[in-house]
Design a protein around this motif. Structure first.
Motif, mmCIF file in Angstrom:
data_model
loop_
_atom_site.group_PDB
_atom_site.id
_atom_site.type_symbol
_atom_site.label_atom_id
_atom_site.label_comp_id
_atom_site.label_asym_id
_atom_site.label_seq_id
_atom_site.Cartn_x
_atom_site.Cartn_y
_atom_site.Cartn_z
ATOM 1 N N UNK A 1 8.974 7.286 -1.280
ATOM 2 C CA UNK A 1 9.024 6.386 -0.123
ATOM 3 C C UNK A 1 9.350 4.934 -0.478
ATOM 4 N N UNK A 2 9.533 4.616 -1.764
ATOM 5 C CA UNK A 2 9.766 3.225 -2.128
ATOM 6 C C UNK A 2 11.073 2.704 -1.541
ATOM 7 N N UNK A 3 12.066 3.585 -1.366
ATOM 8 C CA UNK A 3 13.356 3.198 -0.787
ATOM 9 C C UNK A 3 13.627 3.973 0.498
ATOM 10 N N UNK A 4 12.584 4.379 1.165
ATOM 11 C CA UNK A 4 12.749 5.079 2.437
ATOM 12 C C UNK A 4 13.425 4.171 3.462
ATOM 13 N N UNK A 5 14.193 4.774 4.350
ATOM 14 C CA UNK A 5 14.952 3.987 5.337
ATOM 15 C C UNK A 5 14.028 3.160 6.215
ATOM 16 N N UNK A 6 12.941 3.755 6.676
ATOM 17 C CA UNK A 6 12.010 3.022 7.525
ATOM 18 C C UNK A 6 11.334 1.883 6.757
ATOM 19 N N UNK A 7 11.037 2.114 5.482
ATOM 20 C CA UNK A 7 10.421 1.064 4.667
ATOM 21 C C UNK A 7 11.394 -0.098 4.477
ATOM 22 N N UNK B 1 5.709 -3.517 15.994
ATOM 23 C CA UNK B 1 5.502 -2.291 15.215
ATOM 24 C C UNK B 1 6.677 -1.953 14.304
ATOM 25 N N UNK B 2 7.357 -2.986 13.785
ATOM 26 C CA UNK B 2 8.498 -2.717 12.910
ATOM 27 C C UNK B 2 8.361 -3.358 11.537
ATOM 28 N N UNK B 3 7.262 -4.062 11.287
ATOM 29 C CA UNK B 3 7.124 -4.748 10.011
ATOM 30 C C UNK B 3 6.729 -3.765 8.917
ATOM 31 N N UNK B 4 6.724 -4.242 7.675
ATOM 32 C CA UNK B 4 6.484 -3.387 6.515
ATOM 33 C C UNK B 4 5.098 -2.759 6.540
ATOM 34 N N UNK B 5 4.092 -3.540 6.855
ATOM 35 C CA UNK B 5 2.720 -3.013 6.842
ATOM 36 C C UNK B 5 2.536 -1.904 7.869
ATOM 37 N N UNK B 6 3.049 -2.122 9.078
ATOM 38 C CA UNK B 6 2.885 -1.099 10.113
ATOM 39 C C UNK B 6 3.643 0.170 9.740
ATOM 40 N N UNK B 7 4.852 0.020 9.192
ATOM 41 C CA UNK B 7 5.657 1.196 8.849
ATOM 42 C C UNK B 7 4.972 2.028 7.776
ATOM 43 N N UNK B 8 4.486 1.375 6.722
ATOM 44 C CA UNK B 8 3.811 2.129 5.657
ATOM 45 C C UNK B 8 2.506 2.759 6.158
ATOM 46 N N UNK C 1 1.127 4.948 -0.124
ATOM 47 C CA UNK C 1 1.875 4.088 0.800
ATOM 48 C C UNK C 1 1.403 2.647 0.731
ATOM 49 N N UNK C 2 0.115 2.438 0.469
ATOM 50 C CA UNK C 2 -0.364 1.075 0.228
ATOM 51 C C UNK C 2 0.271 0.496 -1.038
ATOM 52 N N UNK C 3 0.445 1.349 -2.057
ATOM 53 C CA UNK C 3 1.102 0.886 -3.284
ATOM 54 C C UNK C 3 2.558 0.516 -3.001
ATOM 55 N N UNK D 1 3.804 -0.657 -0.179
ATOM 56 C CA UNK D 1 3.797 -1.969 0.486
ATOM 57 C C UNK D 1 3.469 -3.081 -0.497
ATOM 58 N N UNK D 2 2.493 -2.849 -1.365
ATOM 59 C CA UNK D 2 2.108 -3.878 -2.333
ATOM 60 C C UNK D 2 3.247 -4.196 -3.283
ATOM 61 N N UNK D 3 3.980 -3.179 -3.736
ATOM 62 C CA UNK D 3 5.106 -3.412 -4.655
ATOM 63 C C UNK D 3 6.162 -4.278 -3.991
ATOM 64 N N UNK D 4 6.487 -3.968 -2.751
ATOM 65 C CA UNK D 4 7.528 -4.755 -2.077
ATOM 66 C C UNK D 4 7.071 -6.181 -1.794
ATOM 67 N N UNK D 5 5.816 -6.344 -1.419
ATOM 68 C CA UNK D 5 5.308 -7.708 -1.228
ATOM 69 C C UNK D 5 5.350 -8.491 -2.535
ATOM 70 N N UNK D 6 5.014 -7.846 -3.660
ATOM 71 C CA UNK D 6 5.069 -8.522 -4.952
ATOM 72 C C UNK D 6 6.497 -8.905 -5.321
ATOM 73 N N UNK D 7 7.451 -8.017 -5.048
ATOM 74 C CA UNK D 7 8.856 -8.316 -5.364
ATOM 75 C C UNK D 7 9.348 -9.510 -4.548
ATOM 76 N N UNK D 8 9.088 -9.494 -3.247
ATOM 77 C CA UNK D 8 9.558 -10.592 -2.394
ATOM 78 C C UNK D 8 8.865 -11.896 -2.771
#
Length: 322
Positions: free
Chosen positions: A63-69, A241-248, A261-263, A265-272
């Motif tokens: 799910x790290x590169x899932x379309x919805x994510x 209901x379209x942000x990263x946290x809600x989607x994950x 799924x929390x991981x 979200x955390x990975x993407x927040x850390x990257x950004x």
């Protein structure tokens, strides 16, 4: 001691040079012990993350590169940028109003900062989400007279607009104080000297005061931007209901696997966040030109050597006599 022996001793000292001191470096065993402990703890942490099957790294990779994510990341970035732009524009205006000679402007600015800093951002987002319930219709017209035109609130203030308004207005109160502190960090003599040259106050502010104040403004503004990125996780209160946290969270509820799924979200927040920190570093270096503590050490050494070779000594022919 005879003169011959004295001459021989002096000759030996001249040939061999001065006797070197056998200096023993100071030992710091505590540093080595602390380093070993840190490495041990880090190794245990990595081992726990790798060997613990409950983290479900296979689900994370799925799910790290899932379309919805990815779409959630895009919406999170869009909310962050739009909210910060709105907050910065309002903050500059509020900072100028706070420093104005007009008491009404100062009072309005103070009340704005007092209200939006004194209430939780989640409460403000809930309010903006309920705006269509409080005001189903908005109209423009003459007070106590006829309406010129009207529109349904829910058609104009959508969930995305409400999220941007809630985050941006709340953030403007904090940025206003940061900008005001930056403006106050510039010496008043800068303003007085520019006024003596006949410059307009608006030009003085944009060309002289703000560029110098940015050195103080940029670091806390960067921190607020990172905070804004994470505050977008609260827009469910609007509801958006379209942000990263809600989607994950939605995917986690569907798969009954919240941890991976929390991981994600955390990975993407850390990257950004890491990318934002890199950008903040370059902006700080740009506005910190001429500040000693921002100049790299090799550049300082080169400047010192150059100055030592180019500055004439006092009393010499080039420097003149005292």
């Amino acid at each position: 001691m005879t003169p011959a022996l004295v001459q021989a001793r002096d000759k030996v000292r001249t040939d061999t040079g001065p006797e070197l001191i056998k200096a023993v470096p100071v030992r710091h065993p505590g540093r080595w012990v602390g380093g070993v402990i840190v490495l041990l703890l880090a190794t245990l942490l990595v081992q726990s993350l790798v060997t613990n099957a409950n983290f479900r790294w296979d689900i994370v990779r799925t799910y790290i590169l899932d379309v919805l994510v990815v779409q959630g990341i895009a919406w999170t970035l869009l909310l962050t940028v739009l909210s910060m732009v709105l907050a910065m524009v309002l903050a500059i205006l509020l900072a100028f109003m706070r420093e104005s000679d007009n008491p009404l402007f100062r009072y309005v600015s103070w009340v704005w900062v007092w209200f939006f800093r004194g209430t939780p951002v989640y409460t403000q987002l809930v309010f903006w989400g309920l705006l269509a319930v409080l005001y189903p219709k908005m109209a423009l017209g003459v007070p106590f007279g006829p309406e010129l035109f009207s529109f349904a609130t829910q058609d104009l203030v959508t969930a995305a607009v409400a999220a941007v308004l809630g985050l941006g207005l709340n953030e403007s109160a904090y940025l206003a104080e940061i900008f005001r502190a930056g403006l106050k960090s510039v010496d008043n003599g800068q303003m007085e000297a520019a006024e003596a040259l006949g410059m307009r106050k608006s030009k003085i502010m944009w060309r002289i005061i703000l560029p110098q104040a940015m050195r103080v403004i940029v670091p806390p503004t960067g921190n607020e931007t990172i905070g804004m990125l994470k505050a977008t996780s609260l827009v469910l209160a609007v509801p958006f209901t379209l942000d990263l946290t809600f989607v994950t969270n939605a995917i986690a509820n569907r798969t009954y696997l919240p941890v991976p799924l929390l991981i994600v979200a955390a990975i993407w927040y850390l990257v950004i966040t890491s990318l934002l920190m890199v950008g903040q570093h370059f902006i700080e270096r740009h506005y910190g030109k001429g500040v000693d503590n921002l100049v790299p050490a090799p550049v300082k050494a080169t400047q010192a050597v150059t100055a030592a070779h180019t500055t004439p000594d006092i009393g010499t022919e080039e420097g003149g006599q005292v």
